[in-house]
Design an enzyme around this catalytic site. Sequence first.
Site, PDB file in Angstrom:
ATOM      1  N   GLY A 190      -5.783  -5.378 -12.985  1.00 56.67           N
ATOM      2  CA  GLY A 190      -6.828  -4.841 -12.123  1.00 56.67           C
ATOM      3  C   GLY A 190      -6.996  -3.348 -12.258  1.00 56.67           C
ATOM      4  N   LEU A 191      -8.146  -2.872 -11.845  1.00 55.93           N
ATOM      5  CA  LEU A 191      -8.455  -1.450 -11.883  1.00 55.93           C
ATOM      6  C   LEU A 191      -7.638  -0.696 -10.839  1.00 55.93           C
ATOM      7  CD1 LEU A 191     -12.353  -1.746 -12.153  1.00 55.93           C
ATOM      8  CD2 LEU A 191     -10.790  -1.063 -13.986  1.00 55.93           C
ATOM      9  N   ALA A 193      -6.909   1.506  -7.532  1.00 61.48           N
ATOM     10  CA  ALA A 193      -7.502   1.533  -6.188  1.00 61.48           C
ATOM     11  C   ALA A 193      -8.097   0.192  -5.781  1.00 61.48           C
ATOM     12  CB  ALA A 193      -8.567   2.627  -6.088  1.00 61.48           C
ATOM     13  N   THR A 194      -7.556  -0.905  -6.312  1.00 57.61           N
ATOM     14  CA  THR A 194      -8.011  -2.234  -5.904  1.00 57.61           C
ATOM     15  C   THR A 194      -6.956  -2.980  -5.088  1.00 57.61           C
ATOM     16  OG1 THR A 194      -7.302  -3.106  -8.057  1.00 57.61           O
ATOM     17  CG2 THR A 194      -9.622  -2.483  -7.819  1.00 57.61           C
ATOM     18  N   GLY A 195      -5.912  -2.287  -4.663  1.00 52.68           N
ATOM     19  CA  GLY A 195      -4.921  -2.902  -3.788  1.00 52.68           C
ATOM     20  C   GLY A 195      -3.748  -3.539  -4.492  1.00 52.68           C
ATOM     21  N   SER A 197      -0.864  -2.208  -5.542  1.00 53.91           N
ATOM     22  CA  SER A 197       0.419  -1.789  -4.965  1.00 53.91           C
ATOM     23  C   SER A 197       0.650  -2.429  -3.601  1.00 53.91           C
ATOM     24  CB  SER A 197       0.465  -0.262  -4.845  1.00 53.91           C
ATOM     25  OG  SER A 197       0.402   0.351  -6.116  1.00 53.91           O
ATOM     26  N   ASP A 277       3.869  -4.038 -12.743  1.00 50.06           N
ATOM     27  CA  ASP A 277       2.771  -3.357 -12.064  1.00 50.06           C
ATOM     28  C   ASP A 277       2.095  -2.387 -13.023  1.00 50.06           C
ATOM     29  OD1 ASP A 277       1.008  -2.397 -10.231  1.00 50.06           O
ATOM     30  OD2 ASP A 277       2.478  -1.312  -9.017  1.00 50.06           O
ATOM     31  N   CYS A 309     -11.639  -5.918  -6.172  1.00 50.42           N
ATOM     32  CA  CYS A 309     -12.094  -5.380  -4.885  1.00 50.42           C
ATOM     33  C   CYS A 309     -13.574  -5.028  -4.990  1.00 50.42           C
ATOM     34  CB  CYS A 309     -11.275  -4.150  -4.494  1.00 50.42           C
ATOM     35  SG  CYS A 309     -11.508  -3.630  -2.786  1.00 50.42           S
ATOM     36  N   ARG A 343     -11.076   9.058 -13.979  1.00 48.60           N
ATOM     37  CA  ARG A 343     -10.082   8.145 -14.561  1.00 48.60           C
ATOM     38  C   ARG A 343     -10.495   6.691 -14.323  1.00 48.60           C
ATOM     39  NH1 ARG A 343      -3.822   7.893 -12.562  1.00 48.60           N
ATOM     40  NH2 ARG A 343      -3.927  10.136 -13.113  1.00 48.60           N
ATOM     41  N   SER A 404      14.803 -13.497  25.222  1.00 49.29           N
ATOM     42  CA  SER A 404      14.592 -14.046  26.559  1.00 49.29           C
ATOM     43  C   SER A 404      15.243 -13.139  27.593  1.00 49.29           C
ATOM     44  CB  SER A 404      15.201 -15.446  26.642  1.00 49.29           C
ATOM     45  OG  SER A 404      16.615 -15.368  26.476  1.00 49.29           O
ATOM     46  N   GLU A 497      17.367 -20.472  18.707  1.00 52.14           N
ATOM     47  CA  GLU A 497      18.515 -19.676  18.295  1.00 52.14           C
ATOM     48  C   GLU A 497      19.341 -20.421  17.256  1.00 52.14           C
ATOM     49  OE1 GLU A 497      19.759 -17.092  17.554  1.00 52.14           O
ATOM     50  OE2 GLU A 497      20.724 -16.155  19.282  1.00 52.14           O
ATOM     51  N   HIS A 565      15.279 -15.360  20.303  1.00 51.65           N
ATOM     52  CA  HIS A 565      16.706 -15.121  20.489  1.00 51.65           C
ATOM     53  C   HIS A 565      17.185 -14.072  19.491  1.00 51.65           C
ATOM     54  CE1 HIS A 565      16.666 -18.813  22.948  1.00 51.65           C
ATOM     55  NE2 HIS A 565      15.839 -19.258  22.019  1.00 51.65           N
TER      56      HIS A 565
END
EC number: 2.7.1.105
Length: 827
Positions: A190-191, A193-195, A197, A277, A309, A343, A404, A497, A565
């Site tokens: 992906g490019l 700034a497309t989420g 990370s 990444d 995005c 960029r 509780s 619990e 709990h």
Amino acid sequence: MFKPVDFSETSPVPPDIDLAPTQSPHHVAPSQDSSYDLLSRSSDDKIDAEKGPHDELSKHLPLFQKRPLSDTPISSNWNSPGITEENTPSDSPENSATNLKSLHRLHINDETQLKNAKIPTNDTTDYMPPSDGANEVTRIDLKDIKSPTRHHKRRPTTIDVPGLTKSKTSPDGLISKEDSGSKLVIVMVGLPATGKSFITNKLSRFLNYSLYYCKVFNVGNTRRKFAKEHGLKDQDSKFFEPKNADSTRLRDKWAMDTLDELLDYLLEGSGSVGIFDATNTSRERRKNVLARIRKRSPHLKVLFLESVCSDHALVQKNIRLKLFGPDYKGKDPESSLKDFKSRLANYLKAYEPIEDDENLQYIKMIDVGKKVIAYNIQGFLASQTVYYLLNFNLADRQIWITRSGESEDNVSGRIGGNSHLTPRGLRFAKSLPKFIARQREIFYQNLMQQKKNNENTDGNIYNDFFVWTSMRARTIGTAQYFNEDDYPIKQMKMLDELSAGDYDGMTYPEIKNNFPEEFEKRQKDKLRYRYPGIGGESYMDVINRLRPVITELERIEDNVLIITHRVVARALLGYFMNLSMGIIANLDVPLHCVYCLEPKPYGITWSLWEYDEASDSFSKVPQTDLNTTRVKEVGLVYNERRYSVIPTAPPSARSSFASDFLSRKRSNPTSASSSQSELSEQPKNSVSAQTGSNNTTLIGSNFNIKNENGDSRIPLSAPLMATNTSNNILDGGGTSISIHRPRVVPNQNNVNPLLANNNKAASNVPNVKKSAATPRQIFEIDKVDEKLSMLKNKSFLLHGKDYPNNADNNDNEDIRAKTMNRSQSHV
């Protein structure tokens, strides 16, 4: 189980109780039907002797029952019906599934119908009528069959679920080092700034929480490290021009070097999932990445994850966050913004989205989960990844977690059980709805303010508010005063619990005295230890049953209050704070306190609210009064150190005194009230407040140390200390940062020294207003604090004396008697 038989003597007459209900005792007169067997028994002695002892033993065993008496009784109303919607024949032997051949003859009479008939796959797919030569023996040359032992040692195995499966190569359910076929490489596409990370951090957090050890390997970090070591100038937008041959060659080299580190982590280390990444926007790059992986291991599963995005506002928001990243930190924002957009345009020139004809296993996420496309998904971990990615959202919301109210078993110190609330617990339960209603109103007002400020808030910003409880009486009782019209209540078995099995209802001293070996086992490895007896659980069992709750919390866009709990609350806090399993078991979750978590794009922020029984109200505990420790987060970017501030029990957790915060509040109600007002009305999402401290000594942990078994995946001992002198919440992720350095105190009352920070020592340091202090002054103060803490630690070790504590000495004795210790807890 079987009775020994002496074949040299006459077998004794078994008692009636040893016979099946359908048998008659040997001493009872035989019926007419069995007279022939008795008369012919003497003539068959020779044959019986040749049959061996097994047949002799079978004479004295009850008749074998295909449906034993422990099954559902015949008279039960839950037997399989005789007629279904498919008109299944009755379950007589003639018409059962074991006589399929006769069923075919009933419905198909001639050969033409037999050839053209379409037989339902769920009924007769596995049935094949015998051919004319069915009785002929087919000889198979065994040399042509490859033996399982001749396969590569890293062949894939079946499902591995930590804590729920067990095998020779994986006794604890973790994916073994040799089983590379069960491991997964996730290649991001992906490019900028497309989420990407955001997706990788959340996915890594979920996989690590599920005990599938995962790390993110970022090519950008490799690029920056190489540039620093070789003195390369900063890479501006021209460096990412596709036609720049020199830079393209360097970027390909950095990508392959990073990929090799990932493969080393999976094939030679303890990792189960590695996330690569990088942009990987061209077909050629993706082809080269896949070829490199196959060269190292033909068995590793590879999943490509593309983030697309199309929301312009979201892209602009991500671009602004990029300006705080490592490539533009400390630079002019305006020129940085212009360079990054240039960029992005260069990346767009070479961008080729993933297509089906590439024959890859891929997931395509559009607008961070609004639309998800999955293609050719193979493998258990890949399917789990798809399932988790279907539950993403970016909505602003709050998650409240509390235990509780005080129960009868809390007072007596007994674990487990299903006791009811004490009068003090009922007072907490009555005050909780009023507190939540007020906080809900404040949260809604903040969302309205964001909308007025055009902060990309959706049109429908009013959140519902759910209340989830376990199925134990004490949590149900804590939620009984909520109006279900405003707060829909749901009980969940997953929130129960941890079950103590045979030790349910016992106290820890009783377990230690009566079962010292079991007590010691749990002390050594609380994470894996499972209580003996039916239903006994371990921390790993609780973590596994909480997965549906985790995914639901990620999916919903509404606020929720979870009344549960101690162990369950620890597991939930550990997930959102991205903590190691060894740390989760030591989180401080006191009674009558409420944690507030707010998911953010860069991590999570949390706060603690404490119930004051005297005033029947809740107060936000200032971070200066919190007992916190900074620990290293797990599973994030390789070779990066990120930290979370976590709540830990103070050394006085077992005492009967009130918390210092409540004591000071009672002694000076005016200042405490004003402090509470400021905390309640301060704006949310204040990045400047969260990043106020850049000179803080951190207490982290080295999660790569090996335990006594040589396994570095789950540390059995306490983590090591580590320090770092810089932090940026946008760059480093994690939770909100306290502007005061946590103080470390010696080991007291068997409390882990790393998880028992005493902030009371701060009272000995002159109070400096943060607004008037320069960064240099703050740095000097931190240095003095550090030296003072070291001197006190040294004094304690030499003389064995505790620190003086004037606050405790000045507390009113009546307050001590009336106030419940907020850290009183069990399990």
